[in-house]
Design a protein around this motif. Structure first.
Motif, PDB file in Angstrom:
ATOM      1  N   SER A  27      -8.157 -13.166 -37.148  1.00 26.49           N
ATOM      2  CA  SER A  27      -6.812 -12.643 -36.949  1.00 26.49           C
ATOM      3  C   SER A  27      -6.797 -11.135 -37.122  1.00 26.49           C
ATOM      4  N   ASN A  28      -5.924 -10.476 -36.365  1.00 26.75           N
ATOM      5  CA  ASN A  28      -5.743  -9.032 -36.514  1.00 26.75           C
ATOM      6  C   ASN A  28      -4.709  -8.703 -37.581  1.00 26.75           C
ATOM      7  N   SER A  29      -4.155  -9.752 -38.195  1.00 30.52           N
ATOM      8  CA  SER A  29      -3.121  -9.551 -39.201  1.00 30.52           C
ATOM      9  C   SER A  29      -3.706  -8.917 -40.456  1.00 30.52           C
ATOM     10  N   GLU A  30      -2.858  -8.163 -41.177  1.00 28.99           N
ATOM     11  CA  GLU A  30      -3.289  -7.584 -42.443  1.00 28.99           C
ATOM     12  C   GLU A  30      -3.517  -8.676 -43.482  1.00 28.99           C
ATOM     13  N   ASP A  31      -2.846  -9.811 -43.309  1.00 28.44           N
ATOM     14  CA  ASP A  31      -3.049 -10.951 -44.193  1.00 28.44           C
ATOM     15  C   ASP A  31      -4.312 -11.662 -43.736  1.00 28.44           C
TER      16      ASP A  31
ATOM     17  N   LEU B  33      -5.933 -20.850 -36.053  1.00 29.31           N
ATOM     18  CA  LEU B  33      -6.488 -22.166 -35.767  1.00 29.31           C
ATOM     19  C   LEU B  33      -5.872 -22.689 -34.478  1.00 29.31           C
ATOM     20  N   MET B  34      -6.730 -23.160 -33.576  1.00 35.19           N
ATOM     21  CA  MET B  34      -6.264 -23.739 -32.324  1.00 35.19           C
ATOM     22  C   MET B  34      -6.849 -25.136 -32.178  1.00 35.19           C
ATOM     23  N   LEU B  35      -5.985 -26.123 -31.994  1.00 31.42           N
ATOM     24  CA  LEU B  35      -6.448 -27.486 -31.770  1.00 31.42           C
ATOM     25  C   LEU B  35      -7.051 -27.567 -30.373  1.00 31.42           C
TER      26      LEU B  35
ATOM     27  N   VAL C  25      -3.305 -19.111 -40.253  1.00 29.43           N
ATOM     28  CA  VAL C  25      -3.487 -19.479 -41.657  1.00 29.43           C
ATOM     29  C   VAL C  25      -4.053 -18.276 -42.397  1.00 29.43           C
ATOM     30  N   GLY C  26      -3.208 -17.637 -43.200  1.00 28.39           N
ATOM     31  CA  GLY C  26      -3.654 -16.534 -44.043  1.00 28.39           C
ATOM     32  C   GLY C  26      -3.975 -17.030 -45.436  1.00 28.39           C
ATOM     33  N   LEU C  27      -4.519 -16.149 -46.247  1.00 28.14           N
ATOM     34  CA  LEU C  27      -4.895 -16.550 -47.599  1.00 28.14           C
ATOM     35  C   LEU C  27      -3.690 -16.979 -48.421  1.00 28.14           C
ATOM     36  N   GLU C  28      -2.522 -16.401 -48.122  1.00 30.67           N
ATOM     37  CA  GLU C  28      -1.318 -16.719 -48.884  1.00 30.67           C
ATOM     38  C   GLU C  28      -0.335 -17.573 -48.094  1.00 30.67           C
ATOM     39  N   THR C  29      -0.738 -18.042 -46.925  1.00 32.58           N
ATOM     40  CA  THR C  29       0.151 -18.883 -46.121  1.00 32.58           C
ATOM     41  C   THR C  29       0.425 -20.203 -46.830  1.00 32.58           C
TER      42      THR C  29
END
Length: 272
Positions: free
Chosen positions: A54-58, A63-65, A93-97
């Motif tokens: 992911s390019n997110s900071e989180d 995940l893709m089914l 799915v981030g570490l804090e999701t």
């Protein structure tokens, strides 16, 4: 083995977005694993959630089914579950999701395999519990080999119409199939955080015995080696309970999984 390009379409607020995903050679490996899996004359569904960074900071992954799926025998309940997953097949799915009881997402966070057995209690306020219903489940994080930096490739999900007493045997079977493909997975277990005069963290297999827990604690808190102490935890109702046997530890781990816990918090107290 050549990589395969696939095109997937997502509708977000009426806007059709076309995503091109370059699938790694792992696709063929997963297909072979599913074909070679021994269902032991039982019904079951195998499906694969592919992971892309992911390019997110989180820090986390998307995940893709995927279309990689296998069902041993036709089962309406498993087909309904598969369709529900496909309705929400793209998930970050981030570490804090907060993933609740969606243990495939939890496995992506913890990097540890997990299972949903007859000992788990359904939470009817949790969407995944509603989707999975009374079925059983095993999830395994799949990693590329050491040459690829042990990166997360995705999550294998095995679902059965009726939950089993344990999925350890199925885990070991898939683990061996992964090794044959040059892939790997972490063991079936839970992250443990223990408080004493400090906080320590380690992982324990779900097959761990009380002596394994005791040894882990004394290895990290060396001053406890010659002390008389006990280990306690808070159950799902908030009661502080001791862990003094193999059965206590099994119940503790099962309860943690049933309420969607990423880890189990334990406490060390000296006996006076």
């Amino acid at each position: 083995m050549e990589a395969i390009n696939s095109r997937n379409q997502v509708n977000i607020r009426g806007i059709r977005i076309i995503i091109f995903i370059r699938q790694a050679p792992i696709v063929e490996s997963i297909n072979r694993i599913f074909r070679n899996f021994n269902f032991r004359n039982g019904s079951g569904l195998l499906q694969f959630w592919a992971c892309t960074p992911s390019n997110s900071e989180d820090m986390g992954c998307n995940l893709m089914l995927t279309d990689q799926t296998f069902m041993s025998t036709p089962d309406e309940g498993l087909q309904v579950y598969r369709r529900r997953c496909l309705e929400n097949r793209y998930r970050f799915v981030g570490l804090e999701t907060s993933v609740g009881n969606w243990i495939a997402g939890r496995a992506a966070q913890t990097r540890i395999a997990d299972h949903w057995t007859i000992h788990h209690v359904l939470n009817h306020e949790d969407q995944h519990s509603i989707d999975i219903g009374g079925k059983g489940q095993l999830v395994l994080p799949v990693f590329f080999g050491q040459d690829a930096g042990n990166k997360l490739a995705g999550i294998i999900e095995f679902v059965t119409p009726v939950p089993k007493e344990s999925y350890v045997e199925d885990f070991e079977h898939i683990h061996d199939l992964l090794e044959n493909e040059g892939l790997k997975s972490e063991y079936l277990g839970k992250t443990i955080k223990v408080e004493y005069n400090d906080m320590i963290k380690f992982t324990l297999p779900l097959s761990a015995k009380f002596t394994d827990l005791h040894n882990k604690v004394t290895e990290r808190f060396t001053d406890l080696e010659h002390e008389d102490f006990r280990v306690e935890y808070n159950d799902i109702e908030g009661n502080r309970l001791p862990i003094s046997s193999d059965e206590d530890l099994r119940v503790c781990m099962a309860e943690s999984s049933s309420k969607g816990g990423k880890f189990i918090r334990m406490y060390v107290l000296l006996n006076t």
